[in-house]
Write a protein that holds these residues in place. Sequence first.
Motif, PDB file in Angstrom:
ATOM      1  N   VAL A  40       0.933  -1.107  -0.044  1.00 57.04           N
ATOM      2  CA  VAL A  40      -0.075  -0.077  -0.016  1.00 57.04           C
ATOM      3  C   VAL A  40       0.920   1.261  -0.112  1.00 57.04           C
ATOM      4  N   ASP A  41       1.871   1.417   0.587  1.00 59.88           N
ATOM      5  CA  ASP A  41       2.762   2.398   0.828  1.00 59.88           C
ATOM      6  C   ASP A  41       3.567   2.799  -0.565  1.00 59.88           C
ATOM      7  N   MET A  42       3.960   1.671  -1.051  1.00 65.31           N
ATOM      8  CA  MET A  42       4.769   1.836  -2.366  1.00 65.31           C
ATOM      9  C   MET A  42       3.798   2.065  -3.585  1.00 65.31           C
ATOM     10  N   PHE A  43       2.744   1.093  -3.861  1.00 69.64           N
ATOM     11  CA  PHE A  43       1.994   1.458  -4.846  1.00 69.64           C
ATOM     12  C   PHE A  43       0.774   2.214  -4.874  1.00 69.64           C
ATOM     13  N   GLY A  44       0.351   2.438  -3.539  1.00 68.90           N
ATOM     14  CA  GLY A  44      -0.863   3.228  -3.133  1.00 68.90           C
ATOM     15  C   GLY A  44      -0.024   4.722  -3.526  1.00 68.90           C
ATOM     16  N   PHE A  45       1.113   4.759  -3.438  1.00 70.91           N
ATOM     17  CA  PHE A  45       1.541   6.230  -3.688  1.00 70.91           C
ATOM     18  C   PHE A  45       0.795   6.911  -4.890  1.00 70.91           C
ATOM     19  N   SER A  46       0.556   5.958  -5.970  1.00 75.04           N
ATOM     20  CA  SER A  46       0.125   6.364  -7.137  1.00 75.04           C
ATOM     21  C   SER A  46      -1.167   7.171  -7.040  1.00 75.04           C
ATOM     22  N   VAL A  47      -2.232   6.816  -6.132  1.00 75.45           N
ATOM     23  CA  VAL A  47      -3.461   7.494  -6.214  1.00 75.45           C
ATOM     24  C   VAL A  47      -3.242   8.687  -5.330  1.00 75.45           C
ATOM     25  N   VAL A  48      -2.008   8.656  -4.207  1.00 70.40           N
ATOM     26  CA  VAL A  48      -1.831   9.922  -3.600  1.00 70.40           C
ATOM     27  C   VAL A  48      -1.459  10.905  -4.648  1.00 70.40           C
ATOM     28  N   VAL A  49      -0.620  10.598  -5.511  1.00 72.65           N
ATOM     29  CA  VAL A  49      -0.010  11.412  -6.690  1.00 72.65           C
ATOM     30  C   VAL A  49      -1.181  11.992  -7.332  1.00 72.65           C
ATOM     31  N   ASN A  50      -2.230  11.046  -7.756  1.00 74.61           N
ATOM     32  CA  ASN A  50      -3.348  11.544  -8.371  1.00 74.61           C
ATOM     33  C   ASN A  50      -4.051  12.765  -7.718  1.00 74.61           C
ATOM     34  N   SER A  90      10.689   6.455   3.044  1.00 72.41           N
ATOM     35  CA  SER A  90       9.823   5.690   3.510  1.00 72.41           C
ATOM     36  C   SER A  90       9.693   4.238   2.809  1.00 72.41           C
ATOM     37  N   THR A  91       9.702   4.474   1.662  1.00 72.33           N
ATOM     38  CA  THR A  91       9.907   3.136   0.710  1.00 72.33           C
ATOM     39  C   THR A  91      11.375   2.475   1.024  1.00 72.33           C
ATOM     40  N   SER A  92      12.335   3.119   1.277  1.00 72.96           N
ATOM     41  CA  SER A  92      13.549   2.508   1.472  1.00 72.96           C
ATOM     42  C   SER A  92      13.518   1.653   2.764  1.00 72.96           C
ATOM     43  N   ALA A 138      -6.723  -3.371  -4.713  1.00 71.42           N
ATOM     44  CA  ALA A 138      -7.911  -3.275  -4.428  1.00 71.42           C
ATOM     45  C   ALA A 138      -8.280  -2.514  -2.867  1.00 71.42           C
ATOM     46  N   ALA A 139      -7.334  -2.871  -1.947  1.00 64.94           N
ATOM     47  CA  ALA A 139      -7.251  -2.164  -0.852  1.00 64.94           C
ATOM     48  C   ALA A 139      -7.042  -0.500  -0.885  1.00 64.94           C
ATOM     49  N   TYR A 140      -6.059  -0.321  -1.539  1.00 65.31           N
ATOM     50  CA  TYR A 140      -5.872   1.446  -1.406  1.00 65.31           C
ATOM     51  C   TYR A 140      -6.664   1.948  -2.480  1.00 65.31           C
ATOM     52  N   VAL A 141      -7.167   1.270  -3.573  1.00 64.14           N
ATOM     53  CA  VAL A 141      -8.165   2.018  -4.716  1.00 64.14           C
ATOM     54  C   VAL A 141      -9.476   2.447  -3.936  1.00 64.14           C
ATOM     55  N   ALA A 142     -10.083   1.300  -3.033  1.00 64.38           N
ATOM     56  CA  ALA A 142     -11.220   1.559  -2.453  1.00 64.38           C
ATOM     57  C   ALA A 142     -11.083   2.513  -1.442  1.00 64.38           C
ATOM     58  N   VAL A 143      -9.965   2.584  -0.645  1.00 65.16           N
ATOM     59  CA  VAL A 143      -9.963   3.759   0.269  1.00 65.16           C
ATOM     60  C   VAL A 143      -9.661   5.063  -0.413  1.00 65.16           C
ATOM     61  N   ALA A 144      -9.080   5.139  -1.415  1.00 63.07           N
ATOM     62  CA  ALA A 144      -8.980   6.325  -2.093  1.00 63.07           C
ATOM     63  C   ALA A 144     -10.262   6.835  -2.709  1.00 63.07           C
ATOM     64  N   ALA A 176      -3.134  10.148   2.603  1.00 64.57           N
ATOM     65  CA  ALA A 176      -1.682   9.687   2.681  1.00 64.57           C
ATOM     66  C   ALA A 176      -1.839   9.472   4.079  1.00 64.57           C
ATOM     67  N   LEU A 177      -2.373   9.605   5.095  1.00 62.65           N
ATOM     68  CA  LEU A 177      -2.195   9.241   6.548  1.00 62.65           C
ATOM     69  C   LEU A 177      -3.130   7.994   6.577  1.00 62.65           C
ATOM     70  N   ALA A 178      -4.105   7.834   6.004  1.00 62.81           N
ATOM     71  CA  ALA A 178      -4.851   6.382   5.851  1.00 62.81           C
ATOM     72  C   ALA A 178      -3.741   5.254   5.492  1.00 62.81           C
ATOM     73  N   LEU A 179      -3.297   5.386   4.464  1.00 59.30           N
ATOM     74  CA  LEU A 179      -2.372   4.690   3.775  1.00 59.30           C
ATOM     75  C   LEU A 179      -1.019   4.120   4.424  1.00 59.30           C
ATOM     76  N   ALA A 180      -0.776   5.278   5.319  1.00 58.38           N
ATOM     77  CA  ALA A 180       0.360   5.055   6.272  1.00 58.38           C
ATOM     78  C   ALA A 180       0.037   4.327   7.487  1.00 58.38           C
ATOM     79  N   LEU A 181      -1.239   4.214   7.890  1.00 59.83           N
ATOM     80  CA  LEU A 181      -1.859   3.391   8.940  1.00 59.83           C
ATOM     81  C   LEU A 181      -1.348   1.813   9.167  1.00 59.83           C
ATOM     82  N   PRO A 182      -1.405   1.406   8.101  1.00 57.17           N
ATOM     83  CA  PRO A 182      -0.995  -0.174   7.919  1.00 57.17           C
ATOM     84  C   PRO A 182       0.690  -0.288   8.412  1.00 57.17           C
TER      85      PRO A 182
END
Length: 517
Positions: free
Chosen positions: A64-74, A148-150, A188-194, A218-224
């Motif tokens: 979620v942190d790595m790939f979910g960043f795409s929806v944050v950028v959007n 973060s992703t490092s 599916a997880a990060y797209v649904a939340v987004a 961004a805060l929600a995707l960091a929570l996990p």
Amino acid sequence: MTSNPGAKLNSRRESSNKNVYSLSSNGYDDKVYTYGEAINLAGNGRYSFGLLATLSVCTLAMGVDMFGFSVVVNGCTCDFNLNISQTSVLLSMPFVGPIVMAYPWGYISDTRGRRRSLLIAMWISFAVSTASAFSPNWVVMAVLKFVSTSFCSCAQSASYTLLGESCSEKARDSYMLIMTSVLDFSLAAYVAVAYFILNMDFSYDMGALTFTPWRLLALALALPLGIGAFGTHFFYESPKFLVNVQRHDEALECLRKIWRRNNGKGDKYPVKRIILNEEGNERRKDASLVQSLWEQIVPLFKPPLLWRSIMLYFFTAVIFSTNNSFFIWFPYLAEKFTAGMNSSAASHETGLCNMIVSNNNDTSEAIECTSTMQISLVWSSLAQGVSFVLIMLVITKLAYRKKALMIIIMTFSGLASMGAALIRDNLTSFIMFFGLLTNELCIGIIYTYFVDLYPTSYRGMAACIGVMVARASALSGVNLLGAYIMTHCSAMFYTCGGLMLVAAAVSFLLPPDVRKK
């Protein structure tokens, strides 16, 4: 007459090595167990299930942190007024960070422990990812995402290694695949939340910045990340790692605790002496840091480990370069496909590539900057996630047939990739695109091989270099796909399909499957 017991005792002590922990009871040594026997006696119960759930959260958090960043950028595109080059830089950061840190994490995991490296990585990643929600500009966000992703990239190697070394041999392969199925659900997880957060309408002036929906996302995707880090505190270090670094008392204590929490059978845990029964675990204790780093990686690329490394890193490069690139572009491709299906030309059977290219060239409507998300993307992401999880849960019953599964999945994925370009029926071609993505199911199998084929001393390093190869391949694949998907769409699908068929052929060279009893 009294010399025989002493002779037997001396003989057994002489045959022991430094990897054996010895206790004496009434003048006689207790039975020596291999580590495989010791962890099997610890059982498979509440501790194993809890560890699987916690490490699955860690791997999901990483995805979620790595790939979910795409929806944050959007979401932040309008606020930061991003152009194409700036967007590309931001989307590259989740791949650059793991490439830089893969080597250090492998060294830390093999010398300081799997659990310790995981805790450090998850907590720091959680803090930095949370801070990125308050980035004043895109440059700061890029730097924070790189950091973060490092750190969270450690989860992909450390979680698989810790789980593989802390559960019974019979359950190991199934657990690896189950954890991968959770990772498969990350899209599916990060797209649904987004969808729910980005479609909100609020704006709060905080002085230096304005708090808008993408910051909440961004805060929600960091929570996990924080949840995974917190949960890891309730579990123990890998007993196998502890035995390997001569911390035998701690290893036995961890095994007893695991046995107790698994509701182990019998009055008490019977193991008092353990031997790893592995080759290749010798390391100099007086080596400098540079020498230690060098000695940690060189054996991976020398016989007898050389051929194993070549094969596994080749599989890793093929899977991640094809899967992650299309995975990142999935929201965009799904949007173009949906637009094509809803257009007046939907009655024509053109195939996936023609629909993507034709809708990308359609400039009849004015372009307006928006941070919202369409419900069609949510449904397609859920369909992908649920179907992959169901498939993975089915094949866990055949987890001991790793080689056969690799051959079957890679062959199917390769043929599906070619079918996506060849088939003209719109819906069928998009289903073939889903079939291409099934090569992700092999990720758990690959990390099972990292656990099975490498000595304990080098297992963490081997897995972390695998992460580096994976992210470097994904970074290359994402940029190549972005550059050529609109001009050479069919060729991209054919190339990916060819690579996967070659990987399927190489899979025949893997060691034979052995069913664990």
